[in-house]
Design a protein around this motif. Structure first.
Motif, PDB file in Angstrom:
ATOM      1  N   PRO A 283      68.353  31.166   4.944  1.00  0.00           N
ATOM      2  CA  PRO A 283      68.385  30.812   3.516  1.00  0.00           C
ATOM      3  C   PRO A 283      67.028  30.902   2.824  1.00  0.00           C
ATOM      4  O   PRO A 283      66.941  30.682   1.621  1.00  0.00           O
ATOM      5  N   ILE A 284      65.960  31.219   3.570  1.00  0.00           N
ATOM      6  CA  ILE A 284      64.614  31.166   2.975  1.00  0.00           C
ATOM      7  C   ILE A 284      64.344  32.366   2.069  1.00  0.00           C
ATOM      8  O   ILE A 284      63.767  32.235   0.996  1.00  0.00           O
ATOM      9  N   GLY A 285      64.779  33.528   2.501  1.00  0.00           N
ATOM     10  CA  GLY A 285      64.682  34.706   1.629  1.00  0.00           C
ATOM     11  C   GLY A 285      63.297  35.299   1.483  1.00  0.00           C
ATOM     12  O   GLY A 285      62.946  35.791   0.396  1.00  0.00           O
TER      13      GLY A 285
ATOM     14  N   VAL B 140      58.572  28.061   8.368  1.00  0.00           N
ATOM     15  CA  VAL B 140      57.938  28.608   7.179  1.00  0.00           C
ATOM     16  C   VAL B 140      57.181  27.491   6.439  1.00  0.00           C
ATOM     17  O   VAL B 140      56.437  27.743   5.503  1.00  0.00           O
ATOM     18  N   GLY B 141      57.385  26.250   6.912  1.00  0.00           N
ATOM     19  CA  GLY B 141      56.636  25.141   6.319  1.00  0.00           C
ATOM     20  C   GLY B 141      57.519  24.050   5.748  1.00  0.00           C
ATOM     21  O   GLY B 141      57.315  23.599   4.619  1.00  0.00           O
ATOM     22  N   ILE B 142      58.513  23.619   6.525  1.00  0.00           N
ATOM     23  CA  ILE B 142      59.382  22.510   6.105  1.00  0.00           C
ATOM     24  C   ILE B 142      58.668  21.221   6.527  1.00  0.00           C
ATOM     25  O   ILE B 142      58.753  20.785   7.685  1.00  0.00           O
ATOM     26  N   VAL B 143      57.958  20.633   5.577  1.00  0.00           N
ATOM     27  CA  VAL B 143      57.033  19.542   5.883  1.00  0.00           C
ATOM     28  C   VAL B 143      57.745  18.346   6.528  1.00  0.00           C
ATOM     29  O   VAL B 143      57.282  17.788   7.527  1.00  0.00           O
TER      30      VAL B 143
ATOM     31  N   ARG C  15      54.193  31.842  -2.935  1.00  0.00           N
ATOM     32  CA  ARG C  15      55.476  31.717  -3.651  1.00  0.00           C
ATOM     33  C   ARG C  15      56.090  33.084  -3.937  1.00  0.00           C
ATOM     34  O   ARG C  15      57.300  33.240  -3.944  1.00  0.00           O
ATOM     35  N   ARG C  16      55.228  34.072  -4.172  1.00  0.00           N
ATOM     36  CA  ARG C  16      55.747  35.422  -4.439  1.00  0.00           C
ATOM     37  C   ARG C  16      56.394  36.014  -3.191  1.00  0.00           C
ATOM     38  O   ARG C  16      57.385  36.727  -3.262  1.00  0.00           O
ATOM     39  N   LEU C  17      55.817  35.698  -2.034  1.00  0.00           N
ATOM     40  CA  LEU C  17      56.340  36.272  -0.787  1.00  0.00           C
ATOM     41  C   LEU C  17      57.491  35.457  -0.210  1.00  0.00           C
ATOM     42  O   LEU C  17      58.382  35.984   0.446  1.00  0.00           O
ATOM     43  N   ILE C  18      57.422  34.138  -0.438  1.00  0.00           N
ATOM     44  CA  ILE C  18      58.463  33.240   0.100  1.00  0.00           C
ATOM     45  C   ILE C  18      59.041  32.472  -1.085  1.00  0.00           C
ATOM     46  O   ILE C  18      58.529  31.415  -1.466  1.00  0.00           O
ATOM     47  N   PRO C  19      60.107  32.983  -1.684  1.00  0.00           N
ATOM     48  CA  PRO C  19      60.591  32.375  -2.926  1.00  0.00           C
ATOM     49  C   PRO C  19      61.208  30.976  -2.768  1.00  0.00           C
ATOM     50  O   PRO C  19      61.346  30.267  -3.752  1.00  0.00           O
ATOM     51  N   ALA C  20      61.572  30.576  -1.540  1.00  0.00           N
ATOM     52  CA  ALA C  20      62.185  29.244  -1.368  1.00  0.00           C
ATOM     53  C   ALA C  20      61.215  28.170  -1.858  1.00  0.00           C
ATOM     54  O   ALA C  20      60.001  28.332  -1.774  1.00  0.00           O
ATOM     55  N   LYS C  21      61.783  27.074  -2.357  1.00  0.00           N
ATOM     56  CA  LYS C  21      60.942  25.993  -2.884  1.00  0.00           C
ATOM     57  C   LYS C  21      60.287  25.254  -1.710  1.00  0.00           C
ATOM     58  O   LYS C  21      60.959  24.583  -0.936  1.00  0.00           O
ATOM     59  N   LEU C  22      58.987  25.436  -1.580  1.00  0.00           N
ATOM     60  CA  LEU C  22      58.265  24.811  -0.468  1.00  0.00           C
ATOM     61  C   LEU C  22      57.115  23.985  -1.026  1.00  0.00           C
ATOM     62  O   LEU C  22      56.605  24.281  -2.107  1.00  0.00           O
ATOM     63  N   PRO C  23      56.676  22.962  -0.295  1.00  0.00           N
ATOM     64  CA  PRO C  23      55.540  22.169  -0.767  1.00  0.00           C
ATOM     65  C   PRO C  23      54.259  23.001  -0.778  1.00  0.00           C
ATOM     66  O   PRO C  23      54.172  24.025  -0.096  1.00  0.00           O
TER      67      PRO C  23
END
Ligand code: SF4
Length: 353
Positions: A117-119, A191-194, A222-230
């Motif tokens: 789902p990360i995309g 990918v960085g799920i805090v 954010r451009r490379l990994i569009p999922a909402k990450l901290p």
């Protein structure tokens, strides 16, 4: 498409759960321990081979139980021995995993979700997400691919492991306790799920953590990994806490994309970000799978690595193994999906006339 199985799936159950299963069949509990030994320690995947079980029980198990929920539907072997498997799950979803041989050890790269789902923009797996894998569907990959009793396991295939936390943890425990693979031989890649990193730190297992960074600043990331990450700052704080809890050095993964994140200024910024952090940076020259991105030249890759090491950051270039068997995550599955949808879309004989 396969139906969801009505048989009891055994891979994914602990010894205790297998004892309870044996009891539910009117058998003594020790039959469950025998099953666990055959499946996890001996790697036996047919009931017929379980020679210390009575024949009648083996026959009955063959009718009501399924050892491994995965059925291999495609295998591709590269010249370096890297072997990529595509397997079908009981509900028809597909999953892929990779066996990577080294001179005196082996690594198995497993998936934790069907799709992802990360995309990430550069990743073939990011095009679709089907579902989380059950713990048995994760462990089942190891049992099918391993040649040695205790391989290294990297949770770096399709999917974001920390978004499937409960099944990931159950799989880690099964691999550790039932299969006998030391926690330090296993690496969870995120990918960085805090929140997931913090929860993983509390498990008390010395599992390695690999964090896919791919950019030295939030905007590019954010451009490379569009999922909402901290933000990266928060991510590094969680990584620091992970290091303190486990004493395991963090690996940062950085896919090098030509002209996008591989410039000298990116290396300098990355070195500044990771200064004094107990970590190692793995640089991965992109294996082109998405037309928009290209692989940097050897010289550009080497320059990036040198800039990092000159500033005290341990960095190595990791070349993807088995590229000729579509070694990047998600590629084999994507091809199968195309074949299936091609069939779906193909005109019937009557329509084609
Ligand atoms: S690179 Fe990893 S996290 Fe990103 S879309 Fe692909 S599988 Fe998911």
């Amino acid at each position: 498409m396969a139906e969801t199985t009505t048989q009891t799936v055994l891979v994914g159950k602990t010894t205790q759960e297998l004892e309870t299963f044996a009891e539910s069949l009117g058998e003594p509990r020790y039959r469950g321990r025998q099953l666990a030994h055959w499946i996890y320690r001996k790697g036996v995947l047919t009931f017929d081979a379980m020679t210390d079980l009575p024949k009648a029980l083996r026959q009955r198990l063959g009718e009501i139980a399924l050892i491994n929920p995965l059925q291999v539907v495609d295998v591709k072997v590269a010249s370096d021995g890297t072997t990529k498997y595509l397997a079908q799950l009981p509900d028809g979803e597909t999953v892929e995993f990779v066996f990577i041989p080294h001179s005196d050890w082996e690594t198995i790269c497993v998936s934790t979700q069907a799709g992802c789902p990360i995309g990430c923009r550069f990743c073939a797996s990011g095009e679709s997400f089907a579902r989380n894998l059950m713990a048995g569907e994760i462990v089942g990959q190891v049992l099918l691919a391993r040649r040695r009793e205790t391989p290294n396991i990297v949770f770096m295939g399709m999917g974001e492991p920390l978004l499937n936390f409960d099944n990931l943890v159950k799989a880690l425990r099964l691999l550790n306790k039932e299969v006998g693979i030391g926690a330090r031989r296993m690496t969870v890649s995120t990918v960085g799920i805090v929140q997931g990193i913090r929860k993983l730190a509390q498990l008390g297992m010395q599992v390695n953590l690999a964090v896919s960074l791919h950019a030295p600043d939030d905007e590019l990331r954010r451009r490379l990994i569009p999922a909402k990450l901290p933000p990266i700052k928060e991510l590094l704080q969680a990584c620091w806490e992970y290091f303190q809890a486990t004493k395991r050095r963090i690996s940062f993964e950085y896919v090098l994309l030509k002209g996008v994140n591989d410039r000298p200024e990116h290396a300098v910024e990355l070195a500044r970000l990771l200064r004094d952090f107990p970590c190692h940076v793995n640089l991965i020259p992109y294996n082109p799978t998405v037309a928009e991105f290209e692989r940097p030249s050897e010289a550009e890759v080497e320059q990036f690595r040198r800039l990092l090491t000159q500033q005290g950051i341990a960095a190595t270039v990791r070349h993807e193994r088995g590229t000729e068997v579509q070694g990047a995550c998600g590629q084999l599955r994507r091809h199968l999906r195309w074949e299936i949808s091609d069939l779906d879309a193909a005109p019937t004989a009557a329509e084609g006339r």
